[in-house]
Design an enzyme around this catalytic site. Sequence first.
Site, PDB file in Angstrom:
ATOM      1  N   SER A 155      84.958  47.907   8.837  1.00  0.00           N
ATOM      2  CA  SER A 155      83.817  47.795   8.017  1.00  0.00           C
ATOM      3  C   SER A 155      82.560  49.008   8.604  1.00  0.00           C
ATOM      4  CB  SER A 155      82.860  46.372   8.176  1.00  0.00           C
ATOM      5  OG  SER A 155      81.925  46.211   7.142  1.00  0.00           O
ATOM      6  N   ASP A 249      86.008  42.838  -2.418  1.00  0.00           N
ATOM      7  CA  ASP A 249      85.058  43.330  -1.519  1.00  0.00           C
ATOM      8  C   ASP A 249      84.175  44.346  -2.268  1.00  0.00           C
ATOM      9  OD1 ASP A 249      84.008  44.561   0.541  1.00  0.00           O
ATOM     10  OD2 ASP A 249      85.770  44.824   1.743  1.00  0.00           O
ATOM     11  N   HIS A 279      86.547  40.883   2.127  1.00  0.00           N
ATOM     12  CA  HIS A 279      85.907  41.510   3.270  1.00  0.00           C
ATOM     13  C   HIS A 279      85.714  40.665   4.611  1.00  0.00           C
ATOM     14  CE1 HIS A 279      83.511  44.865   4.975  1.00  0.00           C
ATOM     15  NE2 HIS A 279      83.080  44.018   5.599  1.00  0.00           N
TER      16      HIS A 279
END
Length: 311
Positions: A155, A249, A279
């Site tokens: 991320s 996501d 995610h």
Amino acid sequence: MALDEQARYLLDMIASAGRPPLHTCTPEQARQSFDFSPLAGAPEAVAQIEEITIPGPAGDIRVRIYTPHGDGPFPALVYCHGGGWVVGDLDTVDVPCRLLATRASCVVVSVDYRLAPEHRFPAAAEDAYAAFQWLVSNARALHVDATRIAVGGDSAGGNLAAVVALMARDRAAPQPCFQVLLYPVTDGALDTPSYRENAEGYLLTRDSMVWFWNHYVGDADRTHPYASPLRAEHHRGLPPAFVVTAEFDPLRDEGEAYARRLAEAGTPVECKRYDGTIHGFCWMPGVLDKGRQALDDTAAALAAAFQSDNR
């Protein structure tokens, strides 16, 4: 594809907890509630774990070093945790770092970089870069092969990993041999189809990403390539990459766009989308089978890259 049953069950559990949406919290409140460690599963044993501080651009940086069983010199991975540059810490990725160390037989250096909004862009990126260059300089003392050091993260940490590779190239400094980008943030525009399709209901929301970006850079610096690596002038001369994305996501499309940009520039890249999942799934291998699969696949990609560099 339909949402994975394990992911659906997890989302229902989170919804039933009744926590306020992240974007309505202060950073302090968000940090207090941000804990996915119960979902990570049992930690794998490594030969040694050590926490030390290393010099950074604005003071010491804490790092956690995972050493696998065996005899060095080992390849290594400098790893940056996710959390939108605002939340998360070394414990957030303890289980994934252990798994990567054991499965890829590499030293993993997990970086506790400075968080926003107390430390805004480019503080986190400069800390990640400093940690990578420190490991290169101190490889021998850590039984690490300085020619086989990769960079990775998930991320916002994937964002930092991509940026470290760009910085190293731009500054003519030692470069990573490989980059692991797990559902990375690569662009601040927030305007892709996956942002529209997955704006809410799948753990990470568009509103949360607006909140994260505002705390990290605001509007002025969003197009800077060290904030949005997709916007770099070019992507030539960067290390090979393994890119992971998740179907449900908001960041899916920008991660895949970055993989295409690397490939177009002549960089060997493997991009793997994990259908049906959300995610952050690599934080939760204890409850999401696809999270463990993705970490196993990442470790295999790392091991192959390290073996290639050792020929």
